[in-house]
Design a protein around this motif. Structure first.
Motif, PDB file in Angstrom:
ATOM      1  N   ALA A   1       0.718  -1.232  -0.064  1.00  0.00           N
ATOM      2  CA  ALA A   1       0.061   0.074  -0.024  1.00  0.00           C
ATOM      3  C   ALA A   1       0.831   1.090  -0.146  1.00  0.00           C
ATOM      4  O   ALA A   1       0.519   2.383  -0.619  1.00  0.00           O
ATOM      5  CB  ALA A   1      -0.908   0.093   1.258  1.00  0.00           C
ATOM      6  N   GLY A   2       2.062   1.020   0.825  1.00  0.00           N
ATOM      7  CA  GLY A   2       2.910   2.381   0.679  1.00  0.00           C
ATOM      8  C   GLY A   2       3.400   2.805  -0.558  1.00  0.00           C
ATOM      9  O   GLY A   2       3.812   3.759  -1.082  1.00  0.00           O
ATOM     10  N   SER A   3       4.021   1.703  -1.149  1.00  0.00           N
ATOM     11  CA  SER A   3       4.571   1.696  -2.427  1.00  0.00           C
ATOM     12  C   SER A   3       3.465   2.259  -3.510  1.00  0.00           C
ATOM     13  O   SER A   3       3.934   3.221  -4.472  1.00  0.00           O
ATOM     14  CB  SER A   3       4.898   0.266  -3.205  1.00  0.00           C
ATOM     15  N   ALA A   4       2.390   1.766  -3.282  1.00  0.00           N
ATOM     16  CA  ALA A   4       1.466   2.389  -4.390  1.00  0.00           C
ATOM     17  C   ALA A   4       0.904   3.954  -4.279  1.00  0.00           C
ATOM     18  O   ALA A   4       0.612   4.561  -4.908  1.00  0.00           O
ATOM     19  CB  ALA A   4      -0.175   1.433  -4.280  1.00  0.00           C
ATOM     20  N   MET A   5       0.936   4.281  -2.691  1.00  0.00           N
ATOM     21  CA  MET A   5       0.619   5.496  -2.539  1.00  0.00           C
ATOM     22  C   MET A   5       1.715   6.412  -2.896  1.00  0.00           C
ATOM     23  O   MET A   5       1.657   7.536  -3.449  1.00  0.00           O
ATOM     24  CB  MET A   5       0.659   5.678  -0.957  1.00  0.00           C
ATOM     25  N   VAL A   6       3.275   5.875  -2.962  1.00  0.00           N
ATOM     26  CA  VAL A   6       4.350   6.804  -3.590  1.00  0.00           C
ATOM     27  C   VAL A   6       3.969   7.206  -4.975  1.00  0.00           C
ATOM     28  O   VAL A   6       4.383   8.350  -5.172  1.00  0.00           O
ATOM     29  CB  VAL A   6       5.838   6.029  -3.220  1.00  0.00           C
ATOM     30  N   GLU A   7       3.605   6.243  -5.676  1.00  0.00           N
ATOM     31  CA  GLU A   7       3.324   6.539  -7.196  1.00  0.00           C
ATOM     32  C   GLU A   7       2.235   7.354  -7.247  1.00  0.00           C
ATOM     33  O   GLU A   7       1.941   7.983  -8.274  1.00  0.00           O
ATOM     34  CB  GLU A   7       2.932   5.155  -8.021  1.00  0.00           C
TER      35      GLU A   7
END
Length: 233
Positions: free
Chosen positions: A117-123
């Motif tokens: 979820a964190g990686s998706a929010m970064v993008e």
């Protein structure tokens, strides 16, 4: 008409990083002196060829100092932004530096082991299809989320694709207008790159979460004032 008697009132004007500052106080220090603590640390980050993207304005039901404080710390991220910024930030390890003239800067490191979820929010906040400012050091982007504030009412989040300039304007003692002026890396004319729609949408989510938080804080402050007054404090 005698222009010496009928001319417009002159005001002081100076520029920094392409922004124009107007000062109605004739005895205030020069802008270069006022911004020296910030200029010495962050002027290199502001030198890229930025282009105006858009403006977003928000009306908050709280005192302007309450609103400014919410954007110069990251303690509230875990609860207020639990589904947006929290998955990729480690607010427990944030570092806040206080500079002369009331300015400050904040560094909130990325989570050491970022979830999916964190990686998706970064993008979402930093779309990969937007051009990057090549010379921003990784410490300001890959390793942390960084911002710096110019006292009393400006905030610049450092961003690899561009940045929103926060302008906090008091309306009255319990109302504040917040303008976000977005600037991105110059794309050479024509429509703005599609990634900006993703980025602006992410900021809409963040601001909606902050708006839900600010009004209850103002009510708490007002309640404390009333209780103190009743006790004769």
């Amino acid at each position: 008409i005698c222009k010496d008697e009928r001319s417009l009132t002159p005001v002081r004007c100076a520029t920094w990083a392409g922004f124009v500052f107007v000062n109605l106080e004739p005895d205030a220090p020069p802008l270069s002196e006022w911004l020296a603590p910030i200029d010495s640390r962050f002027s290199d980050l502001m030198s890229a060829p930025y282009q105006y993207v858009t403006r977003k304005s928000y009306d908050f039901t709280c005192n302007w100092k309450v609103l400014v404080e919410a954007f110069i710390e990251a303690y509230h991220v875990e609860t207020i932004h639990s589904q947006s910024a929290a998955p990729f930030l480690d607010n427990r390890a944030q570092v806040i530096m206080l500079h002369p003239n009331g300015h400050s800067s904040m560094f909130a490191p990325r989570a050491a082991s970022m979830s999916e979820a964190g990686s998706a929010m970064v993008e979402t906040f930093y779309p990969p299809d937007l051009p990057r400012v090549a010379d921003i050091p990784d410490i300001y982007y890959e390793d942390s989320t960084t911002s710096f504030s110019v006292f009393p009412n400006l905030l610049f989040p450092v961003d690899v694709n561009g940045f929103p300039l926060f302008v906090f304007t008091p309306v009255d003692v319990r109302r504040t207008r917040l303008d976000l002026l977005f600037y991105g890396l110059d794309w050479g004319g024509g429509p703005r790159p599609p990634g900006w729609e993703t980025k602006l949408g992410a900021w809409d989510v963040l601001m909606a979460e902050d708006m839900r938080n600010m009004e209850p804080i103002q009510r708490s402050i007002d309640a404390a004032v009333r209780v103190s007054g009743q006790r004769g404090v």
